[in-house]
Design an enzyme around this catalytic site. Structure first.
Site, PDB file in Angstrom:
ATOM      1  N   ASN A   9      -8.412  -1.647  15.192  1.00 25.01           N
ATOM      2  CA  ASN A   9      -7.366  -2.552  14.718  1.00 25.01           C
ATOM      3  C   ASN A   9      -6.544  -2.961  15.934  1.00 25.01           C
ATOM      4  O   ASN A   9      -5.738  -2.202  16.437  1.00 25.01           O
ATOM      5  CB  ASN A   9      -6.503  -1.802  13.689  1.00 25.01           C
ATOM      6  N   ARG A  83     -10.825  -4.799  12.223  1.00 19.12           N
ATOM      7  CA  ARG A  83      -9.908  -5.421  11.266  1.00 19.12           C
ATOM      8  C   ARG A  83      -9.528  -6.799  11.813  1.00 19.12           C
ATOM      9  O   ARG A  83      -9.102  -6.928  12.955  1.00 19.12           O
ATOM     10  CB  ARG A  83      -8.654  -4.570  11.136  1.00 19.12           C
ATOM     11  N   HIS A 172      -3.328  -7.801   3.267  1.00 20.07           N
ATOM     12  CA  HIS A 172      -3.467  -6.398   2.816  1.00 20.07           C
ATOM     13  C   HIS A 172      -4.655  -6.235   1.871  1.00 20.07           C
ATOM     14  O   HIS A 172      -4.704  -5.294   1.078  1.00 20.07           O
ATOM     15  CB  HIS A 172      -2.216  -5.910   2.039  1.00 20.07           C
ATOM     16  N   GLY A 200       4.672  -0.782   2.604  1.00 20.83           N
ATOM     17  CA  GLY A 200       4.798  -0.149   3.926  1.00 20.83           C
ATOM     18  C   GLY A 200       5.863  -0.908   4.682  1.00 20.83           C
ATOM     19  O   GLY A 200       6.877  -1.291   4.100  1.00 20.83           O
ATOM     20  N   ARG A 231      11.115  -8.431   7.152  1.00 16.94           N
ATOM     21  CA  ARG A 231      10.776  -9.786   6.683  1.00 16.94           C
ATOM     22  C   ARG A 231      11.491 -10.093   5.366  1.00 16.94           C
ATOM     23  O   ARG A 231      11.579  -9.219   4.501  1.00 16.94           O
ATOM     24  CB  ARG A 231       9.266  -9.903   6.466  1.00 16.94           C
ATOM     25  N   ARG A 275      13.257   5.905   4.767  1.00 18.40           N
ATOM     26  CA  ARG A 275      13.835   7.260   4.729  1.00 18.40           C
ATOM     27  C   ARG A 275      15.323   7.229   5.088  1.00 18.40           C
ATOM     28  O   ARG A 275      16.157   7.830   4.419  1.00 18.40           O
ATOM     29  CB  ARG A 275      13.119   8.183   5.726  1.00 18.40           C
ATOM     30  N   ASN A 325       5.417   7.777  -0.764  1.00 16.24           N
ATOM     31  CA  ASN A 325       6.393   8.835  -0.419  1.00 16.24           C
ATOM     32  C   ASN A 325       7.759   8.734  -1.069  1.00 16.24           C
ATOM     33  O   ASN A 325       8.588   9.616  -0.862  1.00 16.24           O
ATOM     34  CB  ASN A 325       6.604   8.851   1.097  1.00 16.24           C
ATOM     35  N   GLU A 375      -7.154   2.238   4.767  1.00 16.40           N
ATOM     36  CA  GLU A 375      -7.712   0.970   5.238  1.00 16.40           C
ATOM     37  C   GLU A 375      -8.856   1.202   6.220  1.00 16.40           C
ATOM     38  O   GLU A 375      -9.851   0.489   6.188  1.00 16.40           O
ATOM     39  CB  GLU A 375      -6.591   0.114   5.861  1.00 16.40           C
TER      40      GLU A 375
HETATM   41  P1  ADP Z   1       2.829   0.132   8.082  1.00 14.56           P
HETATM   42  O1  ADP Z   1       2.982  -1.030   7.163  1.00 14.56           O
HETATM   43  O2  ADP Z   1       3.394  -0.114   9.451  1.00 14.56           O
HETATM   44  O3  ADP Z   1       1.448   0.772   8.072  1.00 14.56           O
HETATM   45  P2  ADP Z   1       3.626   2.471   6.557  1.00 14.56           P
HETATM   46  O4  ADP Z   1       2.674   2.215   5.439  1.00 14.56           O
HETATM   47  O5  ADP Z   1       3.447   3.682   7.402  1.00 14.56           O
HETATM   48  O6  ADP Z   1       3.843   1.215   7.486  1.00 14.56           O
HETATM   49  O7  ADP Z   1       5.086   2.560   5.873  1.00 14.56           O
HETATM   50  C1  ADP Z   1       6.247   2.665   6.628  1.00 14.56           C
HETATM   51  C2  ADP Z   1       7.423   2.830   5.665  1.00 14.56           C
HETATM   52  O8  ADP Z   1       7.207   4.004   4.873  1.00 14.56           O
HETATM   53  C3  ADP Z   1       8.757   2.987   6.359  1.00 14.56           C
HETATM   54  O9  ADP Z   1       9.755   2.210   5.692  1.00 14.56           O
HETATM   55  C4  ADP Z   1       9.046   4.461   6.161  1.00 14.56           C
HETATM   56  O10 ADP Z   1      10.422   4.704   6.152  1.00 14.56           O
HETATM   57  C5  ADP Z   1       8.448   4.690   4.795  1.00 14.56           C
HETATM   58  N1  ADP Z   1       8.302   6.130   4.541  1.00 14.56           N
HETATM   59  C6  ADP Z   1       7.522   7.020   5.178  1.00 14.56           C
HETATM   60  N2  ADP Z   1       7.749   8.270   4.697  1.00 14.56           N
HETATM   61  C7  ADP Z   1       8.715   8.160   3.737  1.00 14.56           C
HETATM   62  C8  ADP Z   1       9.399   9.074   2.884  1.00 14.56           C
HETATM   63  N3  ADP Z   1       9.141  10.377   2.925  1.00 14.56           N
HETATM   64  N4  ADP Z   1      10.307   8.574   2.019  1.00 14.56           N
HETATM   65  C9  ADP Z   1      10.577   7.262   1.962  1.00 14.56           C
HETATM   66  N5  ADP Z   1       9.971   6.345   2.749  1.00 14.56           N
HETATM   67  C10 ADP Z   1       9.059   6.787   3.627  1.00 14.56           C
END
Ligand code: ADP
Length: 391
Positions: A9, A83, A172, A200, A231, A275, A325, A375
């Protein structure tokens, strides 16, 4: 590690990679970052899960890829799966990257000027280093090529679509495909209508009917739709003219604001990290609370709209860093859809975290799933499928 596929990627200054075996053997994965600068580094995880980090000063994509191959512990992949962000209308599934296909990918670069050129740089480097390996392109847009015209057309002059490809493409796709296929397997059969939410840093929703994408929240670019980390998602299309005429903003300034300074970060004036936002909202930070409210309301609104694309609703699927999460975000989204008859089981919702897959409903209404996305695994899977078709 039998018949592994190297998944790549490529971003403008980074290469994420994963060597995906055909069986359950551990994956080798990592990332080369800050390419093109003296600070370039390679962070890699070995088969025991141990992290290694090394300098790659001044490395470009080709040098980084050569370093990545050295980290594969002598395993030679059977193919490289790339990708690719934008496949336009050319690509409805994974494709072998020969000269003709690469020319078509180049043509779609106008639709994704920030992403496709970086993907192409990675492909060129991999082809040069390993000319004997099949190189396969897996497109973020391909899964959404099954959208009907009434879902992908904008109500703009038809010539803009005909002559310039201005339409909704969606992104996505690899993630929405993976989680909906996984939900089919878990629920049994493939006669399902799923609403999927990939949450994400980038966020999008998708309506999947009998394994096919029928509508999705992202459009011509990955800016349309939901509120994301930085965004804006949907805004009034009149905003551009207003900011330009009233405040004298240039197109570049408006574009940068919508992509980099909006979303959760813009609303909260704090952070794009969910978080941190949740912790700040707990402490009573009004911007963080508002950002959370808008984020969840807009997801629910999008899911409700996309439900129009499904004859029946089997259930909702949450994925992505936030979807996997954040029990709080899941509960708020579900609470904003009372007329869907969803029945969340609180204990299961709270317990389904950190890469765990699980069903979080009581069994009384439509199914609610948390499914960690994969992915890279999906790209490897589609790469293998293509090789088998060609064998
Ligand atoms: P990307 O789109 O860059 O692949 P991810 O799928 O890793 O990103 O998602 C990133 C997001 O997930 C961030 O906003 C991060 O804060 C959130 N995140 C990760 N762990 C937690 C958690 N334990 N609780 C809430 N949000 C979380």
């Amino acid at each position: 590690m039998q018949a592994s596929v190297l998944v790549i990627n490529c971003g403008s200054s980074s290469i994420k990679y994963a060597l995906i075996p055909a069986d359950d053997a551990p994956r080798l994965e990592g990332i080369a970052e800050r390419l093109g600068s003296q600070e370039a580094r390679l962070k890699a995880k070995d088969a025991q899960g141990e992290a290694h980090e090394g300098a790659l000063a001044g490395a470009d994509h080709a040098a980084a890829l050569a370093a990545i191959f050295e980290r594969l512990d002598g395993h030679t992949p059977v193919a490289v799966g790339h990708r690719i962000v934008h496949g336009g209308e050319h690509f409805t599934r994974a494709s072998l990257l020969d000269d003709e296909v690469l020319a078509a990918v180049e043509q779609t670069s106008a639709l994704a000027p920030l992403h496709n050129p970086a993907n192409l740089a990675g492909i060129a480097a991999a082809r040069e280093l390993y000319p004997e390996l099949p190189q396969v392109g897996v497109f973020d847009t391909a899964f959404h090529q099954s959208l009907p015209a009434h879902a992908y057309r904008y109500a703009l002059p038809a010539s803009l679509y005909r002559d310039h490809g201005i339409r909704r493409y969606g992104f996505h796709g690899t993630s929405h495909a993976f989680v909906s296929q996984r939900a089919d397997a878990l629920a049994g059969g493939n006669d399902h209508g799923w609403l999927t939410a990939h949450l994400g840093n980038g966020c999008s929703t998708c309506a999947v009917w009998q394994g096919q994408s029928r509508d999705t929240s992202m459009g011509l670019t990955p800016l349309e739709g939901l509120v994301m980390g930085t965004r804006s998602g949907d805004v009034d299309p009149g905003l551009h003219a207003h900011l330009h005429r009233q405040l004298g903003w240039s197109l570049d300034e408006i574009d940068a604001m919508l992509n980099q300074r909006s979303g959760l970060k813009g609303l909260s004036e704090l952070t794009n990290d969910m978080r941190e936002l949740e912790a700040a909202a707990e402490r009573g930070h009004p911007g963080a609370s508002l950002a959370l409210e808008v984020f969840c309301y807009r997801i629910a609104k999008s899911l409700a709209a996309l439900s129009c694309a499904l004859p029946t609703l089997s259930g909702l699927i949450f994925t992505g860093g936030i979807g996997e999460n954040s029990p709080r975000v899941r509960a708020k989204v579900i609470a904003a859809l009372p007329h869907f008859g969803l029945d969340l089981e609180d204990a299961a919702n709270q317990a389904t975290l950190r890469g765990r897959e699980g069903r979080i409903d009581t069994g009384l209404g439509p199914q609610l799933w948390v499914i960690p996305t994969d992915e890279e695994g999906q790209i490897a899977h589609e790469t293998r499928q293509l090789l088998e078709r060609q064998a």
